[in-house]
Design an enzyme around this catalytic site. Structure first.
Site, short mmCIF file in Angstrom:
data_model
loop_
_atom_site.label_atom_id
_atom_site.label_comp_id
_atom_site.label_asym_id
_atom_site.label_seq_id
_atom_site.Cartn_x
_atom_site.Cartn_y
_atom_site.Cartn_z
N ASP A 450 -30.85 -25.25 16.52
CA ASP A 450 -32.26 -25.62 16.63
C ASP A 450 -33.01 -24.69 17.59
O ASP A 450 -32.47 -24.24 18.60
CB ASP A 450 -32.34 -27.07 17.15
CG ASP A 450 -33.76 -27.60 17.21
OD1 ASP A 450 -34.36 -27.77 16.14
OD2 ASP A 450 -34.25 -27.84 18.33
N GLU A 503 -32.43 -21.88 12.96
CA GLU A 503 -33.84 -22.24 12.78
C GLU A 503 -34.63 -21.27 13.66
O GLU A 503 -34.81 -21.49 14.85
CB GLU A 503 -34.11 -23.68 13.19
CG GLU A 503 -35.55 -24.10 12.86
CD GLU A 503 -36.15 -25.08 13.86
OE1 GLU A 503 -37.17 -25.70 13.52
OE2 GLU A 503 -35.63 -25.20 14.97
#
Length: 782
Positions: A450, A503
Site C-alpha cells: 500500500d 500500489e
C-alpha cells in the site's frame, strides 16, 4: 516504589563494577557478598541461610525497573563462601530453595528480594540444579527460577539482528514457547535500544513487572527473559523505563497474536495448524503471475459477511469466489489495528492477524481453505506508516525508534500517522522479515504493498519548507528505495511463486523492473506487478460521461496503451473507488437503470480484455447501488428472489462469472500481458462512434478480438478488421455483454460470422458485425 533517577550512576556506590551483560550475566558475580550470622535450622525443615545482600543500590534499580542486567543480581552465583541465591518475589511470605543437597530458606532483604548464601560449592547445585518453593497466603508454589538460564537468543541471532539480515526475525524476537534445560516456558525478547530497563508485565504476574525484569543483550539493543511455566495464551506487554524517567507499557512489536481491540495486550501464540495445501504450493512454485490468468476479487473480511469469523468465512468465501471464477482474492489488511474504521490500513500489530475474526490459526485455516478451492491469496501490506497509539510502535522506547528522529520526516501528513525510518538497519529488518513472515507462516501467495508513492518521495504531500532533500539535492527517498528492493528480492528468493504488487500512483521508473542493475546501470524496485492507477482514473472518467460527450474524451480510453508495457500492470477497480462520495461502480454510470447496468457490463468486458490483470472490489460484481460501508458490507439482499430488481443484479453477477470463465479459457487474454506483440489496435480512433476494437494474441498467435460500442445505438453491418486465420475463416461471438441472460437487449451475432477478403483496420480480412448498444463483444476463430 522507587522512582527512576536519570542522574543515578551506572556503577554501585561501593565502587564495584556493574554486573556483566549478555550471556555471561547469568553467572557473573557481584563482588564478595557479606554473609550475615543467621542460625541454620534443623535438617527436617528448610535451613535458614545467611543473606547474600547485593551491592548498594542494586535492589532499588531492580525494583524500580531500570536495571540493565537483573540476571547479574538474581539467580544463583558461585562465590568463595558458597552459592549466593537471590530471588525477587514481591508479596511472597517465604521463599525456599530446593537443591539436591537439601532445602534452604532465604531471608527477605527488602522490597520482595529474598537472598541467601547457601553452604554449597558452586558445582554442587550450580545455577541449574535448584527449584523454588514460594509461599503466598499460606500456599506453597513450586517454581523454576527464570534467572538461572542463559539467553534464549543465540549469538547468530544477535549477529543477524545487528546486520539487519535476520530474515526470520519472528523466530528470535517476540514471545517464543520453548523448553530450556528440560524446563517449559516462554522466552520474551524485544528490541528497545534506548530503554534504561524493560520488564514483562502480564496476566501471570498480575500486570506487575517487578518480578520479571529483562536483561540487556549488549549493543544489540535487545532485552530478553525466559519465564518458566508460561505458555500458549498468556497475555503480556513490555514495561519500558525511558531515559527521561517515564514508564511506558507497550505491546510486543513481534507478537504473533493480540487481544481483541480495544484491548491491546499481546498474546503468546503457538500454531497447531496442519496445512493441507502442499499440492497448491508445489504448483505455485512453478508459475509466474505475468503469463498466467489472474483475476482478483478484493475483500474486506470483516464486512464481506458481517459477523463471520475466519473459520465461518472459510465455509463460505472460497465457494463463492470459485463459483464466480476469480483466480485470487485480495484481502484488505488483516494485521491487527486499533481502529476498525481504518479498514486495517493503520497497523499496530504487523505480525498478528486481527483477533476480531479469530486466532492466527483460524486465519491459517481460511487461507488453507481458499487454496484447496484453487484460489490464491493476496494480502494488503502497509509498510508506509503506522499509528501513533501509545501502546504500539510510536516512540517505542521513549524516543524515535521505528520512525525517523526528524519530525518532518516522521509525520505522515495525509493520515496523521508516522512513517518508518527505512534507513535504520533494524527497522528495515523488521519490515523485510514481516513480508517473509506472511508468505512463510500463512502461505499467502502475494503482497499488495500500500501507498508506495508516499514512501518514495521525501516531499510527498508536503509543502515547501516541510521537507529536506536527499544527499543529492533531490526528492527521492533512497532509503525507501533500498528497502523496497531488499524486500522484493528477499521475498522472491525465499518464497517461490509469491508475487508482490505495488500500489504506486506516479510515473516512477522501474517499479516492476528487476532489482539487478541492467545494461543501462538501472535497478528497478523489483515488484512483480503494479496497480495501473492511470488506467483506472482515465477509464472511469470516460465511462461517467454521457455517451453524447464521450467522443471528446476518447483518448482517456486509449492512452493507457501508450504505456501499457512500461510496467507489469493490474487494472484495479478497488475499494478506494466506491467510497467517500465516489459512488459505487454502477452509480457512476450515466442514464437510466438499464443504461447504467449496460455501461457497467460493457466497461467490465473492456476491462477484462485489456492487457493486464483485473481486480474488482466486492459488491461491484453484482452492481450494488450504494457505496461500500465497512459496517454493513455488500448489499446481498439485492440478489434475493423477493427483491424486485434481483434479476438485474444477478445478470451482472452472471456476466462476471462468464468473463472469468472465458478469460481463463482464452490464453490470448493473459499469456502475453507483458509483451507488446500480444496486442494490436484494430481501430482506436473511432471517437465519433464511441467505439474501440483491438485484438489480443496468445503465444501461438491465436487471436481474440474485442469490440466495445459505448454508445446507446445499435450499429448494424459495422465492418471490423480481422487478423488472418486461414481460408473460409469463421468467427464465433464467445461473449456479449448485451446478452439477455445478463439483463441486456439480446442484440448480437448468434451465428458464426465469415471473414471476407476485404482489407480493413490494417488487417487483410474483415467482416460486418451487429454491434449491440452499450456493449462489448469478444470474437474468436470458430
Amino acid at each position: 516504589m522507587n522512582q527512576f533517577d536519570p542522574t543515578r550512576p551506572s556503577t554501585p556506590s561501593n565502587g564495584e563494577p556493574s554486573p556483566g551483560t549478555g550471556r555471561a550475566g547469568a553467572h557473573a558475580g557481584l563482588g564478595r557478598p557479606r554473609p550475615e550470622a543467621t542460625p541454620v535450622g534443623a535438617t527436617a525443615a528448610p535451613h535458614r541461610v545467611p543473606s547474600a545482600a547485593p551491592a548498594p543500590g542494586e535492589v532499588e534499580r531492580l525494583v524500580g525497573g531500570w536495571h540493565h542486567d537483573p540476571h547479574g543480581v538474581l539467580g544463583a552465583h558461585p562465590t568463595p563462601e558458597g552459592l549466593a541465591v537471590r530471588v525477587l518475589r514481591p508479596l511472597a511470605e517465604r521463599v525456599v530453595v530446593e537443591t539436591p543437597a537439601g532445602r534452604f530458606q532465604l531471608s527477605h532483604l527488602q522490597d520482595g528480594l529474598f537472598t541467601g548464601l547457601l553452604p554449597l560449592p558452586g558445582d554442587a547445585a550450580g545455577s541449574t540444579g535448584y527449584r523454588l518453593r514460594v509461599s503466598y497466603d499460606g500456599t506453597e508454589h513450586v517454581q523454576e527460577d527464570g534467572y538461572r538460564f542463559l539467553p534464549t537468543l543465540t549469538e547468530q541471532d544477535l549477529h543477524l539482528i545487528g546486520e539487519g539480515r535476520h530474515e526470520q526475525l519472528w523466530r528470535a524476537l517476540g514471545s517464543q514457547v520453548r523448553t530450556v534445560d528440560g524446563v517449559a516456558g516462554t522466552g520474551f525478547a524485544v528490541w528497545a535500544p534506548n530503554a534504561s530497563g524493560v520488564r514483562v508485565i502480564a496476566d501471570f504476574n498480575g500486570w506487575n513487572g517487578i518480578a520479571h525484569p529483562m536483561r540487556s543483550l549488549g549493543s544489540s539493543g535487545v532485552w530478553e527473559l525466559f519465564v518458566p511455566g508460561v505458555g500458549e495464551g498468556a497475555l503480556y506487554k513490555y514495561e519500558i523505563a525511558t531515559r527521561d524517567g517515564r514508564m511506558l507499557q507497550k505491546a510486543d512489536p513481534l507478537a504473533r497474536s493480540a487481544e481483541i481491540p480495544p484491548a491491546t495486550a499481546s498474546v503468546v501464540h503457538v500454531s497447531s495448524h496442519t496445512w493441507h495445501d502442499q499440492e497448491w504450493l508445489e504448483r505455485r512454485a512453478g508459475l509466474t503471475a505475468h503469463d498466467h490468468p489472474m483475476s482478483v476479487y478484493e475483500v474486506h473480511l470483516a464486512s464481506w459477511r458481517p459477523g463471520l469469523t475466519y473459520r465461518e468465512l472459510a465455509a463460505e468465501l472460497p465457494g463463492y469466489v470459485r463459483d464466480l471464477g476469480f483466480t485470487h482474492v485480495e484481502l484488505m489488511p488483516v494485521m491487527e489495528h486499533p481502529f476498525g474504521g481504518s479498514w486495517g490500513y493503520q497497523v499496530s500489530g504487523f505480525y498478528a492477524p486481527t483477533a476480531r475474526l479469530g486466532s492466527p490459526d483460524d486465519f491459517r485455516h481460511l487461507v488453507d481453505a481458499l487454496h484447496q478451492h484453487g484460489i490464491g491469496v493476496i494480502v494488503d501490506w502497509v509498510p508506509a506508516h503506522f499509528p501513533k497509539d501509545d501502546f504500539a510502535l510510536a516512540r517505542f522506547d521513549g524516543e524515535p525508534l521505528y520512525e525517523p528522529a526528524d519530525p518532518n520526516r516522521a509525520e505522515h501528513p495525509d493520515w496523521g500517522t508516522l512513517e518508518f525510518d527505512y534507513g535504520r538497519t533494524e527497522v528495515r529488518n523488521f519490515l523485510v522479515a514481516n513480508a517473509v513472515y506472511w508468505a512463510e507462516e500463512f502461505h499467502v501467495d502475494g503482497l499488495r504493498v500500500d501507498a508506495v508513492a508516499s514512501m518514495l518521495y521525501l516531499d510527498y504531500s508536503r509543502e515547501h519548507g516541510q521537507w529536506s532533500p536527499n544527499e543529492h539535492g533531490g526528492r527521492e527517498n533512497w532509503d525507501a528505495v533500498r528497502f523496497l528492493q531488499e524486500m522484493n528480492a528477499t521475498v522472491y528468493r525465499r518464497c517461490p511463486g509469491v508475487v508482490t504488487v505495488a500500489e504506486e500512483s506516479t510515473a516512477w521508473d522501474g517499479v516492476t523492473r528487476a532489482t539487478d542493475v541492467d545494461n543501462h546501470g538501472r535497478g528497478g524496485l523489483g515488484f512483480g506487478l503494479k496497480w495501473n492507477m492511470g488506467w483506472m482514473h482515465d477509464s472511469l472518467e470516460y465511462i461517467q460521461h454521457e455517451p453524447i460527450h464521450r467522443k471528446y474524451h476518447h483518448d482517456e480510453m486509449t492512452f493507457s496503451m501508450v504505456y501499457a508495457y512500461s510496467e507489469n500492470y493490474v487494472l484495479p477497480i478497488s475499494h478506494d473507488e466506491v467510497v467517500h462520495g465516489k459512488g459505487s461502480l454502477v452509480s457512476k454510470m450515466p442514464g437510466d437503470w438499464w443504461q447504467q447496468r449496460a455501461n457497467v457490463r460493457a466497461y467490465l468486458g473492456y476491462m477484462w480484455a485489456h492487457p493486464g490483470k483485473q481486480l474488482l472490489f466486492m459488491g461491484q460484481e453484482f452492481a450494488q447501488g450504494a457505496e461500500w460501508d465497512h459496517e454493513t458490507g455488500p448489499q446481498w439482499w439485492l440478489l434475493e428472489p423477493e427483491w424486485p430488481a434481483a434479476a438485474d443484479h444477478r445478470g451482472v453477477q452472471d456476466l462476471v462469472r462468464d468473463l472469468n470463465r472465458v478469460y481463463q479459457d482464452c490464453p490470448a487474454l493473459w499469456q502475453r500481458d507483458t509483451d507488446p506483440t500480444g496486442f494490436s489496435w484494430l481501430d482506436g480512433h473511432a471517437a465519433e462512434d464511441n467505439l474501440f476494437s483491438f485484438v489480443r494474441y496468445d503465444r501461438a498467435g491465436r487471436p481474440l478480438v474485442c469490440v466495445s460500442n459505448l454508445s446507446p445505438v445499435v450499429r448494424t453491418d459495422y465492418r471490423v478488421g480481422l487478423p488472418p486465420t486461414g481460408p473460409d475463416a469463421r468467427w464465433l461471438e464467445v461473449l456479449n455483454t448485451d446478452a439477455e441472460a445478463y439483463g441486456g437487449s439480446g442484440v448480437g451475432n448468434p451465428d458464426p460470422v465469415k471473414a471476407d477478403p476485404t482489407p480493413w483496420n490494417g488487417q487483410p480480412t474483415s467482416t460486418e458485425l451487429t454491434l449491440p448498444p452499450l456493449a462489448t463483444i469478444w470474437l474468436t476463430p470458430a
